[in-house]
Design a protein around this motif. Sequence first.
Motif, short mmCIF file in Angstrom:
data_model
loop_
_atom_site.label_atom_id
_atom_site.label_comp_id
_atom_site.label_asym_id
_atom_site.label_seq_id
_atom_site.Cartn_x
_atom_site.Cartn_y
_atom_site.Cartn_z
N MET A 140 0.82 -1.21 0.00
CA MET A 140 0.00 0.00 0.00
C MET A 140 0.86 1.26 0.00
SD MET A 140 -3.28 -0.75 2.44
CE MET A 140 -2.33 -1.22 3.88
N PHE A 144 1.73 0.71 -4.58
CA PHE A 144 0.54 1.27 -5.22
C PHE A 144 0.47 2.78 -5.01
CE2 PHE A 144 -0.99 -3.20 -4.81
CZ PHE A 144 -1.14 -3.43 -6.18
N ARG A 159 -6.34 -2.61 -9.12
CA ARG A 159 -5.11 -2.88 -8.39
C ARG A 159 -5.25 -4.25 -7.74
NH1 ARG A 159 -3.62 3.06 -5.66
NH2 ARG A 159 -3.35 4.14 -7.68
N VAL A 161 -3.39 -7.85 -6.00
CA VAL A 161 -2.27 -8.49 -5.30
C VAL A 161 -2.48 -9.99 -5.31
CG1 VAL A 161 -1.19 -8.87 -3.04
CG2 VAL A 161 -1.67 -6.54 -3.83
N ALA A 180 -6.22 -2.68 3.09
CA ALA A 180 -5.87 -2.75 1.67
C ALA A 180 -7.11 -2.93 0.81
CB ALA A 180 -4.87 -3.88 1.43
N ARG A 181 -8.00 -3.81 1.25
CA ARG A 181 -9.24 -4.02 0.49
C ARG A 181 -10.09 -2.76 0.47
NH1 ARG A 181 -9.12 -8.94 3.52
NH2 ARG A 181 -10.79 -8.13 4.85
N ILE A 185 -7.81 -2.40 -3.20
CA ILE A 185 -6.88 -3.43 -3.67
C ILE A 185 -7.56 -4.79 -3.57
CG2 ILE A 185 -4.65 -4.54 -3.28
CD1 ILE A 185 -3.68 -1.88 -2.11
N GLU A 186 -7.57 -5.52 -4.66
CA GLU A 186 -8.15 -6.87 -4.69
C GLU A 186 -7.05 -7.88 -4.36
OE1 GLU A 186 -10.95 -9.62 -7.65
OE2 GLU A 186 -9.85 -7.88 -8.44
#
Length: 404
Positions: A140, A144, A159, A161, A180-181, A185-186
Amino acid sequence: MGRALGILRCCLALALALPPLPAAPRGPALRPRRQPRPGGRSADTACKNRPLDLLFIVDSSRSVRPEEFEKVKLFLSEMIDTLDVGERTTRVAVVSYASTVRVEFPLRTHFDRASLKEAVSRIAPLSAGTMTGLAIQTAMEEVFTEEMGARPATFSIPRVVIVVTDGRPQDQVQGVAASARTAGIEIYAVGVGRADVQSLRMMASEPLDEHVFYVETYGVIEKLTSRFRQTFCAVSVCALGSHGCQQLCVSAGASHLCDCYEGYTLNPDKRTCSAVDPCAPGRHECDQICVSNNSSYVCDCYEGYTLNPDKKTCSGFQFQEAPGQISQGAPGTYGWYQVCVRSQTCDCYGDFILNSDDKTCSRAITSSLVTAEESCKCEAIAALQDSVTSRLEALSTKYILFLT
C-alpha cells in the motif's frame, strides 16, 4: 581366388559410384505435434482484455527450499506470459518477504515480458520469518503509489495483489489486509503445502471461493496459471454475443453498456433503441415544415411560399383579394391575415389597417370627407336654409311695418 576378389572390388566401386535409390513413399510422419505448456506464451493466450496494476507478494523465507523457490519464479514467469504487459496495459511488480520486506521491482520499471521475466529470474530468497502483514502494508505504502508507477484512481485500473505463501503469518494480517481491500486493492491468496488456510481467508477478498487457492506442493503451482488467466482475461460479454443489446455493445471493464446507432436513442430498458424523430421540436431548423427522411430531414414551405437557398427558411405569401373581401393567410399560419412578419407579428397591405386583435385587417378610409352625392345634398340643404331665412326676414319686415 584373386579373380573373385577383383570382381568384388569392382562391384563395390560401382555401388559407391551410383546415386542412392529413392526411398519408398511413406505416409505423413506420425511425429507428435508439440503442444504449448499450460500458461506458456503463445499468440492466442496473451491477455488483451483487462489492464491491471498487478503485484506478486512472494514468501521467500527459509521454509521455501531453493528448488521450491525456483518453482515460484517459474510460476511468476508463466503468469507474465499470459498478460498483455505494457505501459498502457498491464504493469507488474514483485515484492518478496520473510522477516523483512523487499520491493524487487515496482510497477514503473518494466513494460515488456522479456525484461520482466529477466528481473524475476534474478530474485534471490531472503532469510527466516513470515511477515505477511508487513508485506501487504508495504504494498500500500511503497508500490501502489503514482510515484512508483501505479495509475491514478481516476483511470479505474484494477489494483490486484497475489500473495504466495507456504506458512502462517507471524504478524497481524487481518487488519492490514482489510485496510488494503478498503483502499480498493483486490487480494488473491495462494497457499502451498503447510500454509494456514484460515490466514489465507482472512487476507483474501470476497467472494473467498474465487480469491483463495491451495496446492499441495510447489511442483503443481503452475496449474494455477490457467485459473488466473481465466480470471484476468475474462472474455468480453460483447464478444460472446450474450449482451442483449439491440444495436451496439460497449465493453466497460468486466461489464458492458448498450448504445445505439446514429439517429437512434436508447430506450429506458437500456437495451433496445428507437429511431429519433428528426422533426421533433428543437431537433430541426426548418422555418415552416419539417419532413422526416430516414434519420435526417428536409425542409418545405406552406402553399404559396418558396424555400430559400438556405433550404431552411421560406419566402412569399398567398394573397388573392376579392372585391370587398380580405383574404386569410396560408393554412397553418396561426390565423394571421394578409402579411406575417418574420418576428411573428401581423401587418396589413396598402389600404388596410391592423385591427385591435393584432391579427385581422380593415380597409382604411382614404376618400374625402363627403362624396359627390353627399355634396349635392349639402347644396340643396343650404339653398333651403337660404330660402327659409329670406322668407323669415320678409315676414319680419312686414310685421314691423304693421306695428308702426
